[in-house]
Design a protein around this motif. Structure first.
Motif, mmCIF file in Angstrom:
data_model
loop_
_atom_site.group_PDB
_atom_site.id
_atom_site.type_symbol
_atom_site.label_atom_id
_atom_site.label_comp_id
_atom_site.label_asym_id
_atom_site.label_seq_id
_atom_site.Cartn_x
_atom_site.Cartn_y
_atom_site.Cartn_z
ATOM 1 N N ASN A 8 5.470 52.180 17.470
ATOM 2 C CA ASN A 8 5.407 52.813 18.784
ATOM 3 C C ASN A 8 6.164 54.142 18.828
ATOM 4 O O ASN A 8 5.894 54.971 19.691
ATOM 5 N N ARG A 21 3.812 58.079 15.170
ATOM 6 C CA ARG A 21 2.361 57.865 15.154
ATOM 7 C C ARG A 21 1.648 59.044 14.498
ATOM 8 O O ARG A 21 2.055 60.194 14.638
ATOM 9 N N ASP A 54 -6.121 54.771 16.073
ATOM 10 C CA ASP A 54 -5.709 53.388 15.832
ATOM 11 C C ASP A 54 -5.268 52.680 17.109
ATOM 12 O O ASP A 54 -4.938 51.501 17.093
ATOM 13 N N ARG A 55 -5.267 53.381 18.216
ATOM 14 C CA ARG A 55 -4.896 52.819 19.525
ATOM 15 C C ARG A 55 -6.056 52.947 20.502
ATOM 16 O O ARG A 55 -5.880 53.363 21.638
#
Length: 159
Positions: A7, A10, A30-31
């Motif tokens: 978190n 990134r 990826d999120r």
């Protein structure tokens, strides 16, 4: 990597650039293609000396976020990928290559500075320009004033 680090740090791609504010928005594939808020781009200097270099849309960047979420973070810089490879592969060279093909490069090993451009180079120096060493010119030289050599001869001197 543990969840906290995932978190905080990134990898993403720049989705928009706010050139006036020196910020970008970044999409994180990826999120589920989540898009960040405007993130300041970290540069070397901002006070007395000022650096400015914004990443391009689509460029891969590393971002770091404060622990309170995606609203407060920074772009640390761009990273090469399998698609976007380095233009040089020598630890002795520093190079800036622009999208239009212009290149500025310094080679520490040969002590050579190279500037290549298909456009003009403008140099303005309020107190003059000094060049030490031999100068080779291929093409015409146009001067708006007198040309005086070290012997005192000018371009107006007749033999």
């Amino acid at each position: 990597m543990d969840n906290t680090l995932q978190n905080l740090i990134r990898l993403g791609r720049v989705s928009s650039v706010n050139a006036a504010e020196a910020t970008v928005r970044v999409v994180f594939e990826d999120r589920d293609n989540m898009v960040s808020h405007d993130l300041p781009v970290i540069v070397a200097n901002t006070l007395k000396n000022k650096d400015y270099c914004m990443p391009d849309i689509g460029e891969s960047v590393i971002c770091i976020f404060l622990p309170n979420g995606i609203s407060r973070g920074f772009v640390l810089g761009a990273v090469y990928s399998e698609v976007d490879r380095p233009a040089v592969s020598s630890p002795e060279k520093r190079q800036i290559r622009f999208a239009d093909g212009a290149v500025v490069e310094y080679d520490r090993q040969t002590r050579t500075m190279t500037v290549n451009t298909s456009g003009k180079i403008n140099i303005t120096a309020a107190q003059g320009i000094s060049i030490a060493g031999n100068v080779s010119v291929s093409g015409n030289i146009h001067a708006g004033g007198s040309i005086i050599d070290s012997g005192g001869n000018t371009n107006h001197h007749s033999h």
